[in-house]
Design an enzyme around this catalytic site. Structure first.
Site, PDB file in Angstrom:
ATOM      1  N   GLY A   1      -0.890   7.296  -0.151  1.00  0.00           N
ATOM      2  CA  GLY A   1      -1.118   7.435   1.375  1.00  0.00           C
ATOM      3  C   GLY A   1      -0.061   8.196   2.286  1.00  0.00           C
TER       4      GLY A   1
ATOM      5  N   GLY B   1       0.531  -1.331   0.317  1.00  0.00           N
ATOM      6  CA  GLY B   1       0.115   0.272  -0.176  1.00  0.00           C
ATOM      7  C   GLY B   1       0.898   0.574  -0.020  1.00  0.00           C
ATOM      8  CB  ALA B   2       4.180   1.610  -0.441  1.00  0.00           C
TER       9      ALA B   2
ATOM     10  CE1 TYR C   1     -10.512  -0.219   6.527  1.00  0.00           C
ATOM     11  CE2 TYR C   1     -11.343   0.829   9.223  1.00  0.00           C
ATOM     12  CZ  TYR C   1     -10.270   1.143   8.137  1.00  0.00           C
ATOM     13  OH  TYR C   1      -9.512   1.343   7.789  1.00  0.00           O
TER      14      TYR C   1
ATOM     15  N   GLY D   1       1.887   4.925   3.360  1.00  0.00           N
ATOM     16  CA  GLY D   1       2.729   3.923   2.834  1.00  0.00           C
ATOM     17  C   GLY D   1       3.258   5.135   1.996  1.00  0.00           C
TER      18      GLY D   1
ATOM     19  CB  SER E   1      -8.516   1.568  11.601  1.00  0.00           C
ATOM     20  OG  SER E   1      -9.336   2.689  11.351  1.00  0.00           O
TER      21      SER E   1
END
Length: 280
Positions: free
Chosen positions: A19, A15-16, A161, A21, A136
């Site tokens: 955002g 996820g880089a 989620y 990441g 989260s």
């Protein structure tokens, strides 16, 4: 110019390509670490990696075959991994099954990083690596119980989620307890990114409207705890199996401390991604 790190590490971040990441990749590469950028889009991953002189790979976590290929690519191309950051994730507003037959939120946020970690586990253990899971504050909404794992009843975007983010914490706890690689989970804060762009839930309006984004922090600030964990020494700077926010231990869902639930989740996950008894 950022100060050179005295302890350069090889840090794989999923996820880089966007955002926190991407922000973490830039920050870590800027102080001398070797960063490996992983993103769903090959083009976006390359765009982040190229200015850093970093290697990049692509994988869609909604397809477990992509995760298996990613693990093989990392094993071939990256001689050592000091930190694996499981950062990829998302929230989706419709219940949808992946090609693998799993609910999409559950697979992208939990099953895929679980599988990637398992496929690299022998290397991570041999290298003395650490595993960092992006969770989260929504984990507090999670209602996971051993008997409910995989049960679609009562599905909603926020519950799906929350369950997946609770799973991220439970997985870090179980990983630290069962197999030895140091592991931790963290909450980055409410970050102004493209997160929730694929949903029409109220979160989308928080993330996509000017007023909502003014209430949020930058990706660079959101990446601070990730960077701190990646650069830190488990047992000295942070406790393996713990959950962190703003570089400090944080309170979360009481279920996150349930070792029986963590074990049930592990068994359930190993079965769902097709791992043999040795992974259990």
């Amino acid at each position: 110019m950022e100060q050179q790190s005295s302890d350069p590490r090889t840090i794989v971040i999923t996820g880089a390509s966007d955002g926190i990441g991407a922000a973490a990749a830039r920050r870590l590469a800027g102080v001398g670490h070797e960063v490996v950028v992983v993103g769903r889009s090959a083009e976006k991953a390359e765009a982040v990696a190229r200015p850093l002189g970093a290697r990049h790979f692509s994988a869609d976590f909604a397809r477990l075959d992509d995760v298996r290929r990613l693990a093989q690519d990392l094993r071939r191309a990256v001689p050592r991994i000091d930190v694996l950051v499981n950062n990829a994730g998302g929230i989706f507003d419709h219940r949808e099954l992946t090609p693998d037959g799993h609910e999409r939120t559950w697979q992208v946020n939990h099953l895929a990083p679980f599988l990637l970690t398992q496929l690299l586990l022998d290397r991570l253990t041999a290298d003395g690596a650490a595993v960092v899971n992006t969770s989260s504050v929504a984990a507090r909404l999670g209602r996971l119980r051993p008997e409910d794992l995989g049960d679609p009843r009562g599905w909603s975007p926020h519950r799906a989620y929350g369950d997946s983010k609770l799973a991220n914490i439970l997985f870090a706890r179980a990983l630290a307890r069962r197999h030895g690689p140091a592991a931790a989970a963290f909450h980055p804060g409410g970050v102004a990114t493209n997160f929730a762009s694929a949903t029409s839930t109220p979160l989308r309006f928080l993330y996509r409207t000017p007023l909502g984004r003014r209430l949020m922090i930058s990706p660079e600030r959101g990446a601070e705890t990730l960077v701190w964990l990646a650069e830190g020494t488990p047992g000295r700077d942070w406790r393996s199996g713990g959950y962190y926010e703003k570089k400090r231990p944080a309170r979360t869902n009481p279920r996150a401390h349930d070792d029986a639930l963590a074990d049930a989740l592990w068994e359930h996950s190993a079965e769902r991604v097709g791992l043999g008894p040795s992974a259990r």
